[in-house]
Write a protein that holds these residues in place. Structure first.
Motif, short mmCIF file in Angstrom:
data_model
loop_
_atom_site.label_atom_id
_atom_site.label_comp_id
_atom_site.label_asym_id
_atom_site.label_seq_id
_atom_site.Cartn_x
_atom_site.Cartn_y
_atom_site.Cartn_z
N PRO A 233 0.66 -0.79 0.14
CA PRO A 233 0.09 -0.04 0.01
C PRO A 233 0.79 1.37 0.03
CG PRO A 233 -0.53 -1.83 1.65
CD PRO A 233 0.12 -2.34 0.90
N GLU A 234 1.79 1.04 0.66
CA GLU A 234 2.68 2.33 0.36
C GLU A 234 3.60 3.04 -0.52
OE1 GLU A 234 3.14 -0.48 2.58
OE2 GLU A 234 2.45 0.64 4.27
N ASP A 235 3.87 1.64 -1.36
CA ASP A 235 4.06 1.75 -2.85
C ASP A 235 2.90 2.62 -3.53
OD1 ASP A 235 6.41 0.91 -3.36
OD2 ASP A 235 5.35 -1.16 -3.61
N ILE A 236 2.42 1.97 -3.48
CA ILE A 236 0.72 2.90 -4.35
C ILE A 236 0.45 4.36 -3.35
CG2 ILE A 236 -1.91 2.62 -4.62
CD1 ILE A 236 -0.11 0.70 -5.60
N ALA A 237 1.13 4.94 -1.75
CA ALA A 237 0.42 6.16 -1.80
C ALA A 237 1.55 6.71 -2.42
CB ALA A 237 0.74 5.71 -0.54
N GLU A 238 2.85 6.40 -2.08
CA GLU A 238 4.27 6.80 -3.13
C GLU A 238 3.87 7.41 -4.25
OE1 GLU A 238 6.36 7.75 -0.93
OE2 GLU A 238 7.41 8.65 -2.17
N HIS A 239 3.75 6.34 -5.20
CA HIS A 239 3.01 7.13 -6.93
C HIS A 239 1.87 7.90 -7.03
CE1 HIS A 239 4.49 4.43 -10.06
NE2 HIS A 239 4.78 3.36 -8.42
N THR A 240 0.97 7.97 -5.76
CA THR A 240 -0.29 9.09 -5.68
C THR A 240 0.66 10.31 -5.04
OG1 THR A 240 -1.92 7.24 -4.95
CG2 THR A 240 -2.97 9.01 -5.29
N HIS A 241 0.89 9.97 -4.50
CA HIS A 241 1.87 11.71 -3.63
C HIS A 241 2.40 12.18 -4.80
CE1 HIS A 241 4.83 13.91 -1.75
NE2 HIS A 241 4.00 14.12 -0.92
N LYS A 242 2.94 11.56 -5.90
CA LYS A 242 3.19 11.96 -6.64
C LYS A 242 2.61 12.65 -7.83
CE LYS A 242 7.53 10.75 -9.59
NZ LYS A 242 8.26 9.85 -10.71
N ILE A 243 1.58 12.10 -8.20
CA ILE A 243 0.36 12.53 -8.40
C ILE A 243 0.03 13.91 -8.77
CG2 ILE A 243 -2.00 11.75 -9.13
CD1 ILE A 243 0.13 10.08 -11.48
N ILE A 244 -0.21 13.37 -7.57
CA ILE A 244 -0.55 14.91 -7.13
C ILE A 244 0.21 16.08 -6.77
CG2 ILE A 244 -2.84 13.45 -5.54
CD1 ILE A 244 -0.79 14.50 -2.50
N THR A 245 0.89 15.81 -6.70
CA THR A 245 2.24 16.75 -6.33
C THR A 245 2.71 17.56 -7.88
OG1 THR A 245 4.23 15.35 -6.74
CG2 THR A 245 3.43 16.58 -4.41
N MET A 246 2.14 16.65 -8.42
CA MET A 246 2.56 16.91 -11.10
C MET A 246 1.29 18.02 -10.69
SD MET A 246 2.80 13.25 -11.56
CE MET A 246 2.95 13.59 -13.59
#
Ligand code: NAD
Length: 323
Positions: A233-246
């Motif tokens: 789940p942490e992997d998915i969170a990392e990806h999502t964090h990247k998406i919301i900061t783009m």
């Protein structure tokens, strides 16, 4: 000038990891409202949140199947403002449809699809008025490709994707972003719950071939698929964090490069037979798997070259934004 992030389904799994990751943003750019249906299940999140609790993270009640609870939650936010909505709450369902009741199926659609619709009915009008906002939806690779014995679950995620794809055009007009996050298998409670439910299914309503296929092929390989392909789940969170900061987030984002060759099959054949034949061979004709795997590898190479170029472009964008 923190952005307000509202996340659903935060008592476990991806939602919990998302809440913790975003609340612990290095630059404290976000105020997270981590919501859950049942506040008494908040212990794991409270423990994981640590010092962010009461600072950049607050827990609130929200049931995506209950319009009143959604409204009450949004009404309780300062100016009802949600800058980033992360629709994560969801549930799975596996097994032959002969053994599932319409009520069980309806529950999946109600949570996974209408849950998102209810959230948007409450939050979208405000976002349109402000001409600002990002809607992030935790979809699945099963939102683009069906998988054996996941018929209704895949249908619910296809519904989500069709809904968002239609909505995305309107959103552009209001300067809003929509992003679908498409994980492959993720090791969470979801996987365990779905498997345990699968083991309990009364297969007497299915014919012998279907029952055998479910028990001796699907369930037998289930855990191995998660072990081989599974992300945390942490992997998915990392990806999502990247998406919301783009600055310019993509409409679709797959999190698992090991899985992309499978979804690429769909786009590689306009007739739609290639992914179905390949899955069939993987499941029933093991000797032909070698050829299928070879195709996967070729596609993987093609895909990784392509995504490398895309990533490079995105990095360039990032550099521009930072400078
Ligand atoms: P999970 O079961 O740990 O989390 C789902 C959460 O949604 C739970 O906390 C549950 O309580 C909550 N929920 C269910 N119904 C709700 C409702 N009516 N209102 C509010 N909350 C509700 O599983 P997860 O893997 O973290 O799943 C999160 C999302 O990720 C789901 O949308 C799921 O479809 C998606 N997903 C999961 C996987 C996977 O393999 N685990 C893969 C791709 C996508």
């Amino acid at each position: 000038n923190q952005k307000v992030v509202l996340i659903t389904g935060c008592s476990s799994g991806i939602g919990l990891a998302l809440a913790v990751r975003i609340a612990n943003d290095e630059k404290k750019r976000f105020m997270v409202y981590a919501t859950m249906r049942n506040l008494s299940k908040g212990k794991a999140l409270i423990e994981a949140a640590g010092r962010s609790l009461g600072r950049t993270l607050e827990i609130k009640q929200l049931d995506v199947c209950d319009e009143d609870s959604i409204k009450a939650c949004v009404d309780s936010l300062p100016e009802r403002r949600v800058d980033i909505l992360i629709s994560n709450a969801g549930m799975g369902l596996i097994g032959p449809i002969e053994c599932q009741s319409i009520d069980e199926m309806r529950n999946v659609m109600d949570t996974n699809f209408f849950g998102l619709v209810r959230l948007l009915k409450e939050i979208l009008p405000d976002m349109k008025r402000r001409k600002k906002g990002h809607i992030v939806v935790i979809s699945s690779v099963m939102g683009i490709q069906g998988i054996l014995f996941n018929d209704v679950y895949a249908a619910s995620k296809f519904a989500v994707e069709g809904f968002c794809e239609s909505m995305a055009v309107q959103a552009l007009r209001f300067n809003l972003n929509i992003s679908l996050i498409e994980p492959g298998p993720v090791i969470t409670e979801f996987e365990r719950k779905v498997y345990d439910e699968g083991m309990k299914i009364d297969l007497s309503k299915a014919d012998a071939v279907t029952a055998d296929m479910f028990t001796n092929i699907y369930l037998k390989n289930y855990k191995q698929i998660f072990e081989t392909f599974g992300q945390s789940p942490e992997d998915i969170a990392e990806h999502t964090h990247k998406i919301i900061t783009m600055k310019d987030p993509p409409f679709r984002h797959q999190t698992n490069t090991l899985y992309t060759p499978m979804t690429t099959l769909k786009y590689a054949d306009p007739n739609g037979d290639l992914p179905i034949d390949t899955f069939y061979k993987m499941v029933f004709e093991h000797d032909k798997v070698f050829n299928a795997s070879l195709n996967f590898l070729k596609l993987l190479r093609w895909r990784s070259q392509k995504s490398f170029t895309l990533d490079k472009d995105k990095d360039k964008d990032k550099d521009k934004n930072n400078s």
